[in-house]
Each structure stands twice: as C-alpha cells, then as structure tokens.
Design a protein around this motif. Sequence first.
Motif, PDB file in Angstrom:
ATOM      1  N   VAL A  28       0.864  -1.183   0.000  1.00  0.00           N
ATOM      2  CA  VAL A  28       0.000   0.000   0.000  1.00  0.00           C
ATOM      3  C   VAL A  28       0.894   1.224   0.000  1.00  0.00           C
ATOM      4  O   VAL A  28       1.840   1.295   0.789  1.00  0.00           O
ATOM      5  N   LYS A  29       0.598   2.211  -0.856  1.00  0.00           N
ATOM      6  CA  LYS A  29       1.392   3.444  -0.874  1.00  0.00           C
ATOM      7  C   LYS A  29       0.969   4.302   0.316  1.00  0.00           C
ATOM      8  O   LYS A  29      -0.206   4.619   0.471  1.00  0.00           O
ATOM      9  N   ALA A  30       1.903   4.671   1.169  1.00  0.00           N
ATOM     10  CA  ALA A  30       1.526   5.376   2.386  1.00  0.00           C
ATOM     11  C   ALA A  30       2.091   6.788   2.471  1.00  0.00           C
ATOM     12  O   ALA A  30       1.438   7.693   2.950  1.00  0.00           O
ATOM     13  N   HIS A  31       3.334   6.975   2.038  1.00  0.00           N
ATOM     14  CA  HIS A  31       3.981   8.288   2.190  1.00  0.00           C
ATOM     15  C   HIS A  31       4.797   8.588   0.952  1.00  0.00           C
ATOM     16  O   HIS A  31       5.137   7.688   0.185  1.00  0.00           O
ATOM     17  N   ASP A  32       5.124   9.876   0.796  1.00  0.00           N
ATOM     18  CA  ASP A  32       6.148  10.235  -0.188  1.00  0.00           C
ATOM     19  C   ASP A  32       7.468  10.108   0.532  1.00  0.00           C
ATOM     20  O   ASP A  32       7.684  10.780   1.542  1.00  0.00           O
ATOM     21  N   GLY A  33       8.358   9.311  -0.008  1.00  0.00           N
ATOM     22  CA  GLY A  33       9.628   9.130   0.706  1.00  0.00           C
ATOM     23  C   GLY A  33       9.446   8.057   1.768  1.00  0.00           C
ATOM     24  O   GLY A  33       8.352   7.550   2.002  1.00  0.00           O
ATOM     25  N   PRO A  34      10.539   7.694   2.429  1.00  0.00           N
ATOM     26  CA  PRO A  34      10.534   6.544   3.329  1.00  0.00           C
ATOM     27  C   PRO A  34       9.499   6.635   4.450  1.00  0.00           C
ATOM     28  O   PRO A  34       9.187   7.714   4.925  1.00  0.00           O
ATOM     29  N   VAL A  35       9.004   5.452   4.850  1.00  0.00           N
ATOM     30  CA  VAL A  35       8.153   5.340   6.038  1.00  0.00           C
ATOM     31  C   VAL A  35       9.101   5.014   7.191  1.00  0.00           C
ATOM     32  O   VAL A  35       9.675   3.939   7.227  1.00  0.00           O
ATOM     33  N   PHE A  36       9.285   5.968   8.099  1.00  0.00           N
ATOM     34  CA  PHE A  36      10.299   5.762   9.134  1.00  0.00           C
ATOM     35  C   PHE A  36       9.759   5.123  10.402  1.00  0.00           C
ATOM     36  O   PHE A  36      10.496   4.557  11.174  1.00  0.00           O
ATOM     37  N   SER A  37       8.464   5.270  10.650  1.00  0.00           N
ATOM     38  CA  SER A  37       7.978   4.776  11.933  1.00  0.00           C
ATOM     39  C   SER A  37       6.558   4.266  11.793  1.00  0.00           C
ATOM     40  O   SER A  37       5.759   4.862  11.067  1.00  0.00           O
ATOM     41  N   MET A  38       6.241   3.160  12.434  1.00  0.00           N
ATOM     42  CA  MET A  38       4.856   2.697  12.504  1.00  0.00           C
ATOM     43  C   MET A  38       4.582   2.227  13.918  1.00  0.00           C
ATOM     44  O   MET A  38       5.473   1.838  14.655  1.00  0.00           O
ATOM     45  N   HIS A  39       3.299   2.234  14.217  1.00  0.00           N
ATOM     46  CA  HIS A  39       2.880   1.884  15.562  1.00  0.00           C
ATOM     47  C   HIS A  39       1.556   1.161  15.423  1.00  0.00           C
ATOM     48  O   HIS A  39       0.688   1.618  14.686  1.00  0.00           O
TER      49      HIS A  39
END
Length: 1969
Positions: free
Chosen positions: A899-910
Amino acid sequence: MAARSAPSCHLRLEWVYGYRGHQCRNNLYYTAAKEIVYFVAGVGVVYSPREHRQKFYRGHSDDIISLALHPERVLVATGQVGKEPYICVWDSYTVQTVSVLKDVHTHGVACLAFDLDGQRLVSVGLDSKNAVCIWDWKRGKMLSMAPGHTDRIFDISWDLYQPNRLVSCGVKHIKFWSFCGNALTPKRGVFGKTGDLQTILCLACARDEVTYSGALSGDIYVWKGINLIRTIQGAHTAGIFSMNASEEGFATGGRDGCVRLWDLTFKPITVIDLRETDQGYKGLSVRSVCWRSDHILVGTQDSEIFEIVVHERNKPFLIMQGHCEGELWALAIHPTKPLAVTGSDDRSVRLWSLVDHALIARCNMEEPVRCAAVNGDGIHLALGMKDGSFTVLRVRDMTEVVHIKDRKEAIHELKYSPDGTHLAVGCNDGSVDIYGVAQRYKKVGECVGSLSFITHLDWSSDSRYLQTNDGAGRRIFYRMPGGREVTNKEEIKGVHWASWTCVSGLEVNGIWPKYSDINDINSVDGNYIGQVLVTADDYGIVKLFRYPCLRKGAKFKKYIGHSAHVTNVRWSHDYQWVISIGGADHSVFQWKFIPERKLKDALHIAPQESLVDSNSDESDSDLSDVPELDSEIEQETQLTYRRQVYKEDLPQLKEQYKEKQKNDTSKRRERAPKNSIRLHFVHGYRGYDCRSNLFYTQIGEIVYHVAAVGVIYNRQQNTQRFYLGHDDDILCLAIHPLKDYVATGQVGRDPSIHIWDTETIKPLSVLKGCHQYGVCAVDFSADGKRLASVGIDDGHTVVLWDWKRGEKLSATRGSKDKIFVVKMNPCVPDKLITAGIKHMKFWRRAGGGLIGRKGSIGTLGKNDTMMCAVYGWTEEMAFSGTSTGDVCIWRDIFLVKTVKAHDGPVFSMHALEKGFVTGGKDGIVALWDDSFERCLKTYAIKRASLAPGSKGLLLEDNPSIRAISLGHGHILVGTKNGEILEVDKSGPVTLLVQGHMEGEVWGLATHPYLPICATVSDDKTLRIWDLSPSHCMLAVRKLKKGGRCCCFSPDGKALAVGLSDGSFLMTNADTLEDLVSFHHRRDIISDIRFSPGSGKYLAVASHDGFTDIYHVASSKRVGVCKGAASHITHIDWDARGKLLQVNTGAKEQLFFEAPRGKRQAVPGAEVEKISWASWTGVLGLCCEGVWPVIGEVTDVTACCLTNDKMVLATGDDLGFVKLFRYPAKGKCGKFKRYVAHSAHVTNVRWTYDDSMLVTVGGADMSLMVWTNEAEGCREKGPCDSEESDADSEEDGGYDSDVTRENEVSYTIRAFSTNIRPMFGIKPHLQQREPSVDERPPVSRAAPRPEKLQTNNVGKKKRPIEDLVLELVFGYRGRDCRNNVHYLNDGDDIIYHTASIGILHNVATGAQSFYQEHNDDILCLTVNQHPKFVNIVATGQVGDAADMSATAPSIHIWDAVNKQTLSVLRCYHSKGVCSVSFSATGKLLLSVGLDPEHTVTIWRWQEGAKIASKAGHNQRIFVAEFRPDSDSQFVSVGVKHVKFWTLAGRALLSKKGLLSTLEDARMQTMLAVAFGASNLTFTGTISGDVCVWKEHVLCRVVAGAHTGPVFAMYTTLRDGLIVTGGKERPSKEGGAVKLWDQELRRCRAFRLETGRVTDCVRSVCRGKGKILVGTKNAEIIEVGEKNAACSILVHGHVDGPIWGLATHPSRDFFLSAAEDGTVILWDIADKKMLNKVNLGHAARTVCYSPEGDMVAIGMKNGEFIILLVSSLKIWGKKRDRRCAIHDIRFSPDSRFLAVGSSENSVDFYDLSLGPTLSRVGYCRDIPSFVIQMDFSADSRYLQVSTGCYKRHVYEVPSGRHLVDPAAIDRITWATWTSILGNEVLGIWSRHAEKADVNCACVSHSGISLVTGDDFGMVKLFDFPCPEKFAKHKRFLGHSPHVTNIRFTSGDRHVISAGGDDCSLFVWRCVHVPH
C-alpha cells in the motif's frame, strides 16, 4: 536484462544415494516411527523402507560426523565439522530444527549422547583438548565443559542407571566422569593386570556400575566402577567399532564383518558373519549396529546399510549403498532412459535408476574411474581411468568392448559426438584424442592446443567442432575429426553446441563472481529448453542460473547439502532431474527440477528452513530494479559508530601510561573541588539516525534518549529526570509492555543494554558480551520477559535474552547489511522479525540458535529496504514500511500486498488496537484502519498548526518524522531535527523538547546578566535558550553557513557569531537581526570575544592562525595577532581589556597586546597573577592538572573558570565533564567526573552567577544544563560523580601479617617440588646390584633373619588394608580469615586445614571430615538461610583456569552427612580466596587470586555462573553479600572498597567515596560488616573502622583496635557486630570486641592465651558465645557474660612440623616444629596434653625405648634430653652448628645417635650420665642425614642421605659397613628409611621434581606408610622391592608430608604436614581374621 535476477525455477532434493560409514561410527538408528535415520555429507536422512521414501534435514553448513538418538526416538542430534561447528537437535518426523547448540566447540563435534530422560546432551569436540561439554539442549545452554583427554575420544555415553555419571573412551584410555554443579570430574579406568592398556572404541553402560567396552584388539572389556574386572577374549577378531544396547541385550559390530548379539549379562546369543552372506565381500567392515526387537541395522565402512531380520539372519537385505572411500568424479546420463552412471576411485562403476531410486548394476574395474560417457543410442559406456587408459563397456550386461591405453596421465573428460561416430578423450597431459567408434575405436585425430590439463569438452550439434577448457582457464576450438585448432573466431560464431558443460565462454560469464579464482567451479550443465544452467563448485554448493548469463556476478539460487567439492553435475535426459556427485562425501544427490509454471502451485511449500540460507542468497551485483537509496537512509547506513578509544579501554590505557610515568614523581596533588554539579535539563533528542525511540510511560511522562542519557520528561512540570548508567551514545530504546521499564542499547567495544525502571531510575539488568561496536535495535516480548537486540557488528547479530536473569537465550548472524528494527511476535515469544537494507526476515528460536527465513516476495514487489516493521494482532500478520513509501503486508513469510503510504521513506509505525499510525520523511502522520485499506486521517507537522502558547519554535515545516507513539489521547512525534512534538487528536501541535539538528555543535555563550545562553552549530542555525524554569528555545535564526563560536557583548545587547567560512557577524541579541558582518579570513572562525568592561574591542580568532582585533564602535579592524604555529583554539581577555591570551592547536600559549596585536612574553608564574576577565584556555601552569593520564589519546577541548575563580570545569574528547580545583597545578589533578555527553564535549560555560554550567556535545548535538551545588546543600543524588581515577599514591598502611597474606604464593599439589635440597639419581632410576636373594632354593644355610624386629602384635600378623582419618590437630589461621563458624546451635564448629573441612564437636572433641577437595582450602562460609541448614561452601587453590581437575574450585556440601551438593570449577586462576552466600542462600559470591581478582556470582544449585567481573588490580581479601540482599555486596582489599550491585548478569560497582570527610585516605581494608539502612562497616589496616552510608564515607571509628582489624561478623538475629584484630592484651583493650548495631559502644574481651600479642583472624557469634580463630592456630570460645575463654583447638603456629615421635606403649605422640615448640598430644582424649617452648626451631624428637626420656634436636645444632615425668632438662649439648635432622635412642637405651645436616652422625653414651660426651661418629657420609634406624641388637645404624644413598655404620665406632651380604643379614629395630632395595617400590613414576620424604614400617613388619611432596600418604606392603609397587593413597595434607609414624600396637598412623602445620591421625583398619 534477464541475468540480473535469479531464475524463477527451483530444485528440490529428492534422493541421496549413500551413507557415511568412513571415519564415523554409531550413526544409524531406528526412529520411533520405524524409519531409519543416518547422515551423508551435510544432510541428515530419514529413510522409510516401507514407503521407500527419504526426508532430509539440511540445517548444517558442513559435513555431519556424529549422531545421537533421543531416548524417545523421535528427536535426533547431529554434530558437524567446521571452524565454528554447531550441534542441531531436530525432529525426525517433521525434519525441522528444534534447537541449535553453538559457540563452544572448535574443529568439529566428534561424539554425542543423550542422557536417560533426554534432558541433557553431552558432546565431545575435535579440538586439541577434546573438550567434553554438557548441554541443557532445550534451552541451548551449556552447563559444563572440561578438557576430555589429550588424545582422540571415540565414544561417550551417559550411565543409564545412575544420574550424573558418564563414561568416555578413546585412544589408550577410558574415563569415568561425575557431573556435579558445573564440574565434570574424570577418573581414569584402571586396566591393572586384567587386560592390556589399549584403545577402547565403543562402550555401553549396564546396571550396578558395570560398563562394557569394545577394544581395538576385538576383546570386550568389562568394568565395575573404574576397575577392569574381566575381559571377553576374541569376541571379534579385529577392532569392535560399534556397540548398541537394546531391551534384549547388546549388539556389537567389528572390523571383521561380524555382528554379534549378546544377552543382558553379555553371554553370547548368536553371530552373523556378513562376509559369508550373498551380498558379502572380503574386507567388509561394520561401523554401526542398531538392534530393535527382531530387526538389526548394520552400516559398513563402504557406505552400505544392511537390514537383518533376526530369524532369517543369513539373508540380510541391502537397503542402501553408495560409493566407498576414494574420490568420486565420473558421472554420465543415459541419453534415452532415466538412468545415471557413476564411477569412482573405489574402482566401481554403478548404474542407478532415477525412477526407482535404486542401484541396478555394479561392475568393478581394474583402475580408479575418473570420467564416463554414454553414446547417443545408449549402447556403449566409455570410462576414462586414472592411469591414462579408457574402457568401453556394453551398457546392458557391462561386458568389455575395448580397453585402450594411449596416455600416461589420468583421463579427466570424454564425450561421444552427437552423431555417434567419434569419441573425444581429454587427458591431464593437455591432449584430446579422437577415436572412431565404428573402426573399433581406432585413433583418428589428436588436439594439442592446451598447455594445461583438460577439464571440459563439448561437441557442436553437427559434430564438426569441439570446444575444450583447460586448467589454465583457456577455451580452445578444434575442427573434427582431425583436431586442427580453429584460430579464426568468425568461423565459430554461428556454431550451435550440442551440450554446454564448459565453465568458460561468453554464455556462462555470469556464473563467476566478480572476483574469483578460475578453478573453483568444477562442473556446469546447460538446459537449453528450460533456459537454466546448473553449476557445482568447491564449496559444496549447487547453483541455478539463467542461461545464457553473460554478465559476471549474475543472480542465482543456491542449494547446499554436499560437503566439500561437488565434482560433477548433469541434467537427466528429459530435464526432470539434476544429478550432482560429491568428491569427498562419495554421495550422489538427485534433485527434482520444478520449472516456473509449477512453482505457482508450489507456493504452499515453505522454503527449507536452515541456518544457512539455502534459498538463493543474493549475489553481489546490485539489482538493477531497486531504486536509489533515500538520501537520509544513505547517510545513516554510512555511520559506523566506531571509536578510536572505547570507554572500556580506559582502565588498561591508564595502567599503560602510569607505567610510563612512574618515574616523574609529582608533588602532592590538589584535592578534588568541594562543589559538584548535577544534570538539570537537556535540550535535544536523537532523531537524526534513530527511529521509534520515544514513548509514554505508565504515568504519562515521556521517555527518550539523547547522547548517553536516558531522559524522562514530565510535560506538566517541564522537568526532566535522567538515567546516567550508560557511558557512550545510546542508539535505541524500547519500552516494556507495562510501560514502566525501558531498555536502552549503546555504542561500545562490548556494548551493553540497560534495562531500567522509569520510576526509580535504577538499573534492573545490564546485558553484555554478545554484540560488538554497538546495539542498534531492541524490543521487548509481549509478556515482557524477553528482549531481542541487534548489533552493528559485521554480521548484525540478533540476540534473544531472558533479561531479568541476564541470560543469552539464542543468537545468530542477522544479515551482512544494516538491520534497522527488530520486533517480537505478540502471540508467540519464540518468533521475531528483523527488517533492514534489502532485508525482511522471519525468525524462530531453536535452542541456542535462531532460524531465519527470508520474506518471500513472489511476483508482487521488489526486494526493498525496510525502515520499520510491526506485527498485527494475529500471530501471522506483519507489516513493514519501506524506503520508497510503501507499507508491505505479510502473512506468515509471504508478501500479500503493498500500500502506498507516504512520499519518501516510512520511518515509523505503531500498531493500535484498531489500526495503525505511520510517519514518514514527508512530515505527515497518518492513521489507518486495521487492514491498511483506508487512511482515516492525516496530520501535517506545520508551524501553522502549533497550538497557541506552545513554547519553542518549529524550525521548518514537515520535518522528517522518525518516531511515533500513542497514548493519553495524544500522538507523540519525534523528528529528524531533534524536536519532540505532541499532536492532539483534534489537530493542534505542541512543541515539548528541541535541540540542534545534525552537524556538530561548537559555539556556546552565556549572557552577562540573564539566565540565557546562545549556541551556534554546523546545522546553520543560531539559537537562544532560556535556562530558567521555562527551558525553551527563545529564538532561532538560520545562517548561510555553519557557525563555530559566539559571544555576548558585555552589555548583553549584541551577539557576535563566527562562521565556518571565515566570516563573522554581529547581531542584535534580542531580535537576532544583523548589525554588521565581515569576511576577512578563509578558514573557520574558532573563537570570538568582546573585551571586558564597555566591550570596546572584539577579538576574532580563526583556523588560519591569526587573531583579528576590531574596534566595535567604528567597525574597523585595528590589529592582527600573528605568530601562531597552528590554528587558534581559545582566546581570553584580561580584566583591563589590554592583554589577549591565545591557545593554539600546537599546544602553544601566546600573549598579545590590544589593540595592535603586538606579541608579549609573559613568564609562566606571572600568568597566574594577572587578573583574567575569563579563563577558557586549556594550557599553562594553572591548568596543567586538567590533562588526564592518557593525554596522548584524548584532548581536553574546552574549559571554563567560575567567576569566583575557585572551580575549573573542563570538557574532553571522551565525553567527560570534569571539575577541578583552580589553579590545577601539577600533572593529573584530582577531579570529579560526570558522564552524560557521548563523544566530544566541545564547549563548557558557567552562567553569570556560577549557578549553572552549560555544556554542548559535538556529535550528540545536545545542550546540557547542570546546576552547581556547593558542598553543604547537596542531597546525595543518584548522579554523584566518580572520584578521580588515579588511585591514591598514598600508602595504604603496613602490617607484617597483611603483607604476608597478600604476598603468599599458593603452590598446587601437582606442581609441588621437593622440600629437601636432594641431589643425585632417584632410587627407581639407579642400577641395581643383584641381591643376595639369588641363591639356590634349597640351601644348607641358616634361615634368613627377619628384616625387622617385630613386636608381637597379637599372635597372627594382620596386614593393614586401609587408613581412616580420625583426628586432625591444626587450623589454617595464618593466612586465611573468617573460616571458623558455629553449626547446630553452637554444639559443633566447622573450620578447615590443608584440604580438609573439619566438623568438630565442642563437647566431645570428636571430629568428622569433608575430604573431597583435591588441594588446599583457602576459604569457608556457612549458609545462614533456614532453608539451607548446615550447608557449607569451601574454595580451594588451583592452577590455570582450564576447567580441568586441577582448576580452582568451590565445593558446596552438607556439613552433617558430608554429601557434595555442587562443585563449581571456576576461572579464578591460582585459587578462590573468599566465598559468601546471599540472603536467600541461593547465590554464592566468590573472589579469585588471579591478577584481576575476579568477582563471580553463582547460582550454586545449578552450577551456573551468573556474572563475573574483574574486581581490582590489587588483592581483594573479602567480599560479602549484604545480609538482607541477593544483589548487593561489598568487597574490600588493598587500598580498595567497592560497593557492588548485581543487575541481571552484570556487576555494577561504585568505589567508596572518601571526599566527604577531611583528610580521610583510602587505606587497605581487611574486613566488612553490615548495619541497617544501608550502612557498611569496613575494618582497616590501621585499626580504624570506616562507616559507609551507601558508598559514601560518613564517619570513622578511630582506633577500634590498636592493630589491623582482620575479622568482623554481623549477627543476623540482633545486629550486633563482633570485631577481631591484632593487639596486645591490656586492661581496657582486647583483641575481640562486641559492638552495638551502629558501632558506637563496645565491650572488649581478652583472649587468655598468654601471648604477647593476639592476632585474631576469624570471629563468629553464637548464643551467648563468641568463637575466635587466631593466627596462632588456636580456636577459642569466649563467653559473652563471664568473658571466660576455653581453647578448643590447638596447633603449631608455623611449620613445617619436622619432628614426630610416638610413645613406645601409650597412645601419646610428640611433634616438634619450626615455631620452637614441642607438643605432647593424647589421641584417646583428642587433645593437647602439654607444650614446651624451646626458644629455637625444633627439627626432630625421639622417645627412649622405655618412654621415660625425650630427645629433641634443634635447628641451631643443639640437642636436649628431657625427663618425661618432670619435663626437666636432663642434659643438653651443642657439637654442631647446623640443624640436627634426626635423633635416635638405641634399643638398649645405651647410645644416642644424632644426625645433622653437616653430613655427620655423632654417638653419645648415655650410661656416662648427663655430660653427654661424644664416643664416636660416622665418617664419609656423602650428604646430609635424613633418617636413621638402629638394628635390633644396637650394633648397627642405617642412615639415609640427601643424595639418595643408604649407608650402614657400626655403633659406636662409626665404621662404614659395605658388604651387601652382611647388611642383608641385619635385623632392624625400626625402619624409617626411604632408601634401600626393600622399599624401592615406594618411588613413583611422577617423582621428577618431588620426593618421598618419610616412611615408617609397622610394628608387625608387614605394612609400610610413606609421605611425599605431593601431600599424599601411601600404604604399601613391606618389603616392596619391585618398582612402582601397588599401594593405596590417602589425600588431605597440603604439599609436603614431612614425617610419618605408627603408634604402638599399629593402632594409628600419625602424619605431619609441612605447608599445613597440621597433624593427621589415621586409624588403621586391619584385614579381618
């Protein structure tokens, strides 16, 4: 381009032909499911004969060489070879790994065995010591390890009938082991006369301590205990390789090809000779047997497996066969049928059916076969031989067609042409011969282009060309059939090749790694249809590539299984299978080919689990379709966190530098300053290279980290609390599921992880020892009990911990690239995931290892870099965020969707209860539903959304988000810019904490009259901070360039900033707007300063080496200071604004005059007198002391003096902030030191009123605010400083007893040398003269006289068969302490001497003994916990800590029944000097005598070492647990007191702090006791007692004793304390005192020993009594009420005890010792009767024959005769100057013989009265006299001397008797000589350096006892003229037994000790009538 990705098809191992019979034994068993388990190459095989099906275990990375079956017969353990070999325990049903045991053995694992209940596994290594290791295999934990034997061990087995016993056997030995605690103790089997000492190959254990073993000779040896009791001769005719115990009995198999069955008592049942059966052959050798009910499995040397049914035993079934010894190279495939042909160096050719998985035909050739080929119609089979010939056979019946030999070297390759007309034969001499098939193989051509051996051949499809490869890597083409070389490349261009098996050529370039040696790929075969290529190489790997693959380093899939070289690989005729053969493992592997279209259906087949990735490891070329790494990630992957100097290295470095600086003695250094500082607030958060490191705690505080500090921030009060346990950068942080504990991991050479409590800020556990360089990720399990961590070492190790116990559960290498995150499965604590660069792995725990599987991407995605990962709320769902902004959703290990979530890296998820939250580089926080279908809400971090009233300023919109956490109705966000924000669910954002962004911070200035400061950094910002309670950033301004320095003007209105491009600007201090700027220099501006007062001038220093002076008002440059040799580092003005002080990088201190900049010379002494406006320089006499001992390694970068000129604060490269007293003169001043910054502290400044110190860190980008606490007002905060490290030079005090104890060197028995200075050849090495005994048997001569006059001891002489220890007189008080204790409510006392623990009954004097120690006991303690009554721990000396039997050890035993409960072998080399039990009694603390004085804590019941650490560089005397604690203890020693805490597996220590009391100095501490509320008392060498609160000295009880306080005892029931010291008895004082709980009042007791000074070494308090042990070997009981003393135990004070004499008729004996006393002892009453002080050391003593006189010989040459009745001196004489060694009355009481070390014996006639005139003496004695014996008629004297010679003299003339016959006829009255043919047998083989010291023959004349330098007492028969006679040995004494005697009637033996000053009384046990 296709070759850039791995092929999408797959190989599956389908069948393995072969069995490893060579060099392995006992490796073939039936499982519970009646399948057969064995191994071949690196594969474990489970074969089902019923279904004819094989399953494979492939968890090993190299050859398997050992196998054991679990008693329940489902689990299998296998061990492998290799540099770091491991053991796998796996399930034979599922073939999955259950546990991995690693990190212990080297070289290989030779044997394995499970114990009876299958809980433990024993393994034997192939290393030089053949280490034996016991494992708790389920936990993957090693329980114990010991050196096994000096030579190979072949078999090991647990005793199945007694727990904790094992037997091992091997080359010329068998050993019986007992396992107790952590100690494995071997006893060698005694072969004795029953059998030959020989190699034992296999064994089996039976009931009643019986062991059966198979020997090399073919006999079976039967053992009972450790003794060989019988042999079964000729059980086999050659070596017995295998023995298997079953319910019915035993099966054995041997080299003679026979299998024998025996019943349970080893009576023969039947024999099966396999050589005689149909399948048998000459030379068949059995390597393995397994007997289960009516089936027997047999494995042979030649790789066959037979199955025998017992009732048809002459018809064995051959169920598996393979090639035998010798390399396997030849492989050919039938062109039309599913058949394969192999040929080997075992000279056999075998034809295999690939469908039936069976051998169809076998033919033996004359020569080793090296290659094979089948012609196109499948009729002829050609074989190339090693001798250069080739043979052609018909395939159908294997008959020969032709045999041709044209070459001398081996034929390595041959192939038929596609049209079948020619055969090409390639030879090792470089030629290829062409033969015509139809012309009966006539030679028709020859190709001679190669200079090296031919490796591969291929024909073209039209049979017109041939291509070859040779060993030099050349590829050559020839025209066929003539063999002309083709030189024109164009001609070859269009040729189509019939097969492709060549390793060089354009089409196969990709099979070579980019950088590789050309010869390591052995074979290739191309599959044109499937467009795949299979290769085989030297590393045991089969690989699949796409075909053609043109670019080097193509991607592949790899398959392991073969061991070393895979020599050949081929596709079957229809491309269904791949066949590969192994050179050394003689095995044939058949792989099923699964093409791409089938793979879709096979998705449910999970990839084979293994420790080594078998599914396609990435090869090294980059994948073209992976996008470039994001810039931020790129930066991060390049951080190495390596340090030049790690904090762990500092102590060693200091020692090295101290050595160098010993000579430059300095004057007494200043004390450390009174003030101290406390960390108050930290601005900054580490976001630039860390993620997910920010959490809410239980109570809503916020926890995060920066630099080396864990921060807990309270947002309501805006305050911070700090965890300061780390000493370097923290890189990761995780919070416990209950949100109360936090785990943080740091940088370090051996980096630690701390788990600490956010409430108390105390460490709960510290984990170390498994990572290198740093820990970059941690995570708690859902139950909070476990922790996973990842290191930044090269393999990115992943470790799973039980953190409370501090135990490593499992570990493995994670990946070669960086891992960013580790997450533990919320449902299954044994599962975890790691994510990182091109890496997503799913792990599960297996014992001590972790087994990982790569995430399977399938066709969905690309192998991307993962930045974060979480588990969903079910066991198999996982989610990861990628560097491209996608979220990947995983089920089990398969990627389901992205799933596309952000522009650029996804650094954190919770993960939330009902969804997820993600944060990315785009500065957006997104909320998602629980399946990532919909994005529910996004929050952008913008200035516009800052809540009104939010303090601080957001630097830029949409900062990169690095951490997200939810809780308390808010989202917590951490950014890369060092900000922490709180986002309300409704949208507004509050800024909580901020700091500088990435880039070093150097510039720092404090305001002249306000509590604010300014900083400027390489992040191109200038910031103003409020230091008052609001703690926020007041203003910020972006600069064009980074800045390095700043300064406020004296009026506070202007702020000057120096930039890194050589320019500087002045800004308005309030608005930060520019006032003026200049750019005069090219290099960094390093310091900038306004002149004091009105701020008329501004001085600007740069790295160019110039300092410019500007006139502020006119903004003009008015002067330049020149002359610096290097860049300028610091500048300061004097108070008048006239003089500038400048420091440079070349360590110059220069002075310039303002405003022109003229250089001035100011003498060093004057500098101090000048009044300076500020002092920030680090050079000059005033601050010489700020440079540390290791100044060459580290720089002091900054310093600042308080305005009251009292305290100098410094910052250095190691991250320390230190406070010194000003001026700091003299080298290495004393200081207080604080750790919070990580690496460089770049600047330090005091505020205007000295109330605060502000410091900035370079790399950690943090601004720290410290409050200054004057001495009176400070509370003892947890963060008090460490004392300066340089140990006090002051002497710790002196006392002779302490020095003696400190310098004592303990010899261990095995290394003891002779106590007497003997010389010459030992008796057992001397040539013997033939004895007179060799006379004719019937002789007329008179019967021989007795050797010894026998007193009629009963009418029948009964030999003595045993000695039992009955009494010991002696106690080790001279150099041991705290070693006398009460037991059983004071009825008994326990103490020790030599190697014996003694339980002594106070009332009766009866004693019982603990005799399991094999060397001297040094310490003893009693467990005080009611659950462990009468449990005693004793520690002994030992040598190297190699865990062998002579290693130091601690025994824990029951004092009443003397059962050993546990033995702890320890790494305290030399010995154990202190032991102490914890409050619960479960832990034991020990201290070693090794150079580091290691402190170790044990869980003694399990034998587990919990923690260990170097204690101190000088001797530690005592360490004791606090009586109420299991984690706190105190150690004391030479100039040392340390307060320790056990946290998990780590020992944290604090040195005692003295600075609070004036003039307190660190003395040598000798004893310790405890009081309530954390009070500790330590006794010192001066007689004072120090009282400590926590670790701070709070008062001194001066003069508690007049001499050293050696012993202290804390009474548990009432808290009273007993002290014991060294003092002279006086009216008031006494050597023992009883004190109240606070040590304020005391009562003294005098010991009525009559000595000048009493020296107490041990005290203990019972009910109303105090027990005291003294240095003088007395144990005294003192009554508390009446102060009455009773002496319970006496002993000699100093040894050796040389003299020993037994009374002729009563049970008395005398002893005389070096301490100048002669003591009379009573055996019956068990006590001392009398004692005579002679004033000189006594050497020998003797009773007269009637027992009325005693003669005593002295060391000074005098001798004395006493009358026994009155103890009056009857006579004394001194004719010699040297020691008297022996003195004897003649049997008729007339003569006294006195032997001395002057090589003389004097005779005195006693009948002449007490004048003692000499009547004769013996001449020409060759050496000093040792012992003397009179003959029965008093006419002769035998003398043994120091050169191993015995002489006989006449009495009293002293004439030397030389006639052997005459000597032989003498009957002796006594025999105490160690020399003479009659006692030759007492000398042992091992006496190179050590001697037999004494001997005594019993009064009955038939038994002999001896004492030797090893401390052994031995019992022999007399006479014993044969060398190395049989004997019994009795241990107990320390080294050197000096004398030994029988008492009258042979009732007892007395032995006297040299080193132990003790007397042992042994009861003689006579053989019954």
